[in-house]
Design a protein around this motif. Structure first.
Motif, PDB file in Angstrom:
ATOM      1  N   LYS A 152       0.704  -1.116  -0.062  1.00  0.00           N
ATOM      2  CA  LYS A 152       0.105  -0.008   0.062  1.00  0.00           C
ATOM      3  C   LYS A 152       0.945   1.056  -0.040  1.00  0.00           C
ATOM      4  O   LYS A 152       2.033   1.090  -0.138  1.00  0.00           O
ATOM      5  CB  LYS A 152      -0.919  -0.129   1.366  1.00  0.00           C
ATOM      6  N   ASN A 181      -6.136   4.632  -4.344  1.00  0.00           N
ATOM      7  CA  ASN A 181      -6.965   4.796  -3.213  1.00  0.00           C
ATOM      8  C   ASN A 181      -8.046   4.111  -3.428  1.00  0.00           C
ATOM      9  O   ASN A 181      -8.491   3.316  -2.369  1.00  0.00           O
ATOM     10  CB  ASN A 181      -7.301   6.195  -3.000  1.00  0.00           C
ATOM     11  N   GLU A 184      -6.701   0.136  -3.293  1.00  0.00           N
ATOM     12  CA  GLU A 184      -6.212  -0.399  -1.958  1.00  0.00           C
ATOM     13  C   GLU A 184      -6.986  -1.566  -1.385  1.00  0.00           C
ATOM     14  O   GLU A 184      -8.144  -1.323  -1.053  1.00  0.00           O
ATOM     15  CB  GLU A 184      -5.841   0.818  -1.280  1.00  0.00           C
ATOM     16  N   GLY A 185      -6.584  -2.735  -1.167  1.00  0.00           N
ATOM     17  CA  GLY A 185      -7.235  -3.611  -0.562  1.00  0.00           C
ATOM     18  C   GLY A 185      -7.343  -4.920  -1.605  1.00  0.00           C
ATOM     19  O   GLY A 185      -7.722  -5.979  -1.328  1.00  0.00           O
ATOM     20  N   ILE A 247     -16.590  -4.052   2.072  1.00  0.00           N
ATOM     21  CA  ILE A 247     -15.455  -4.298   2.655  1.00  0.00           C
ATOM     22  C   ILE A 247     -14.785  -5.259   2.028  1.00  0.00           C
ATOM     23  O   ILE A 247     -13.580  -5.199   1.756  1.00  0.00           O
ATOM     24  CB  ILE A 247     -15.524  -4.431   4.098  1.00  0.00           C
ATOM     25  N   LYS A 252     -12.137   0.922   0.619  1.00  0.00           N
ATOM     26  CA  LYS A 252     -11.544   1.107   2.005  1.00  0.00           C
ATOM     27  C   LYS A 252     -12.617   1.935   2.987  1.00  0.00           C
ATOM     28  O   LYS A 252     -13.596   2.390   2.739  1.00  0.00           O
ATOM     29  CB  LYS A 252     -10.558   2.396   1.739  1.00  0.00           C
ATOM     30  N   ASN A 254     -12.426   4.188   5.130  1.00  0.00           N
ATOM     31  CA  ASN A 254     -12.676   5.413   5.324  1.00  0.00           C
ATOM     32  C   ASN A 254     -13.469   6.222   4.008  1.00  0.00           C
ATOM     33  O   ASN A 254     -14.244   7.067   4.311  1.00  0.00           O
ATOM     34  CB  ASN A 254     -11.271   6.143   5.231  1.00  0.00           C
ATOM     35  N   TYR A 255     -13.305   5.609   3.024  1.00  0.00           N
ATOM     36  CA  TYR A 255     -13.687   5.948   1.783  1.00  0.00           C
ATOM     37  C   TYR A 255     -15.531   5.629   1.914  1.00  0.00           C
ATOM     38  O   TYR A 255     -16.607   6.396   1.625  1.00  0.00           O
ATOM     39  CB  TYR A 255     -13.346   5.116   0.457  1.00  0.00           C
TER      40      TYR A 255
END
Length: 344
Positions: A152, A181, A184-185, A247, A252, A254-255
């Motif tokens: 990341k 962003n 990510e994940g 999720i 993300k 936060n997003y």
């Protein structure tokens, strides 16, 4: 147990072990780093003679591996033996590999690998939620275990930049960060697929921020829209299910939180404007809502809340964001509590 960053640092400094076990859920990342290791150990001119690989999911006899390890390299100081998808490195329950019962014999051999051999295993987790089990931790005392977690930050940005460069595509640094962003994940293989889609979508021109938003934000917004819709219907079970799906698909935390807060803000504005006598066309223009269908659904959603409830929901989102930034909290649990509190 070391991470990929430490592994690459050791490799760069010429510190190479005789036995490695790579484990993680990102097979692309594991394979890429194994290729680096093999390239460093064995010269390309003699790769066919000094490199053997076995499918760990169908391997029936570990003696075959031992024989390959004991055979001396040809015209080289080292040879490499790779066992990929070594499922027998997992826990006993549910493991179908015939070598699972020979784990003690395998472990004993790993303590005495010949100096001329670099033996490599890789064990792929079944899901991103899996963790190294008892067997892997027991091996960590005697061999080099490399945890291939998802990269990341700047590491991810640099890797994704490579994907774009390989395809001859230019992307601004800030737009690259926006793309990363959103990605990510996900594992690197999935991210490379998304890069390919974006490059095809922008064939013959440079990538713009608008392209990223049109391709990737649209689906995410629909998912958030569904979460808030479940909240408006007081259906906690569906709201939590949709949240978990988001999720586990790589969104993300936060997003998700920011998008939920944004959706409540839009509903608050719609309700306020309607109560002040504004008409549909004017509201759609003021809030930049292009779809009449979406507008009609959001009006229905807004009617299920009072202005006081919507203000409370927005404040709950802001408080949750502040708490997650200020304290070491389980972010997923905080989001679940947010949904519970907005429905209560």
């Amino acid at each position: 147990m070391i991470d990929i960053t430490a592994f690459n640092r050791n490799l760069k400094n010429g510190h190479i072990e005789n036995c490695y076990l790579f484990c993680g859920s990102d097979e692309f990342l594991i394979k890429e780093n194994i290729r680096k290791l093999i390239k460093r150990v064995v010269k390309s001119d003699f790769i066919d003679l000094n490199y053997a690989k076995f499918d760990g999911s169908s391997l029936e006899d570990f003696d075959t591996v031992i024989n390959a390890c004991e055979t001396l390299p040809f015209m080289s100081d080292k040879k490499v033996v790779l066992i990929y998808r070594a499922s027998f490195m997992g826990e006993e329950k549910g493991c179908k590999s015939k070598l699972s019962g020979e784990f003690k014999k395998i472990h004993d051999y790993l303590k005495n690998i010949p100096e001329h051999c670099v033996l490599i295993f890789y064990y792929l987790f079944k899901s991103k939620r899996d963790k190294p089990g008892r067997r892997i931790y027991s091996l960590d005392k005697d061999i080099c275990v490399v945890r291939a977690d998802k990269i990341k930050g700047y590491q991810l940005e640099n890797k994704v930049q490579e994907f774009f460069q390989l395809r001859g595509k230019n992307i601004k640094k800030i737009d690259l960060r926006v793309f990363c962003n959103l990605m990510e994940g996900n594992n690197l293989s999935a991210i490379e697929n998304e890069v390919e889609k974006l490059c095809c979508y922008t064939y013959g021109r440079d990538i713009k921020r608008k392209d990223i938003q049109e391709m990737f934000l649209k689906n995410s917004e629909e998912d958030i829209f569904d979460v808030v819709n479940a909240i408006s219907n007081k259906n906690l079970k569906d709201a939590l299910h949709l949240l978990n799906e988001l999720i586990y698909s790589g969104a993300k935390i936060n997003y998700i939180l920011v998008m939920i807060e944004r959706q409540f803000s839009i509903l608050f504005k719609i309700k306020l404007l309607l109560e002040n006598g504004k008409q549909k066309t004017e509201i759609m223009k003021l809030l930049n809502i292009r779809s009449q269908y979406r507008y009609n659904i959001m009006v229905q959603q807004s009617k299920k809340f009072t202005l006081k409830q919507l203000k409370k929901s927005i404040q709950l989102c802001l408080n949750t964001e502040k708490d997650m930034k200020s304290f070491s909290l389980n972010e997923k649990t905080e989001l679940e509590l947010l949904l519970i509190n907005t429905i209560a």
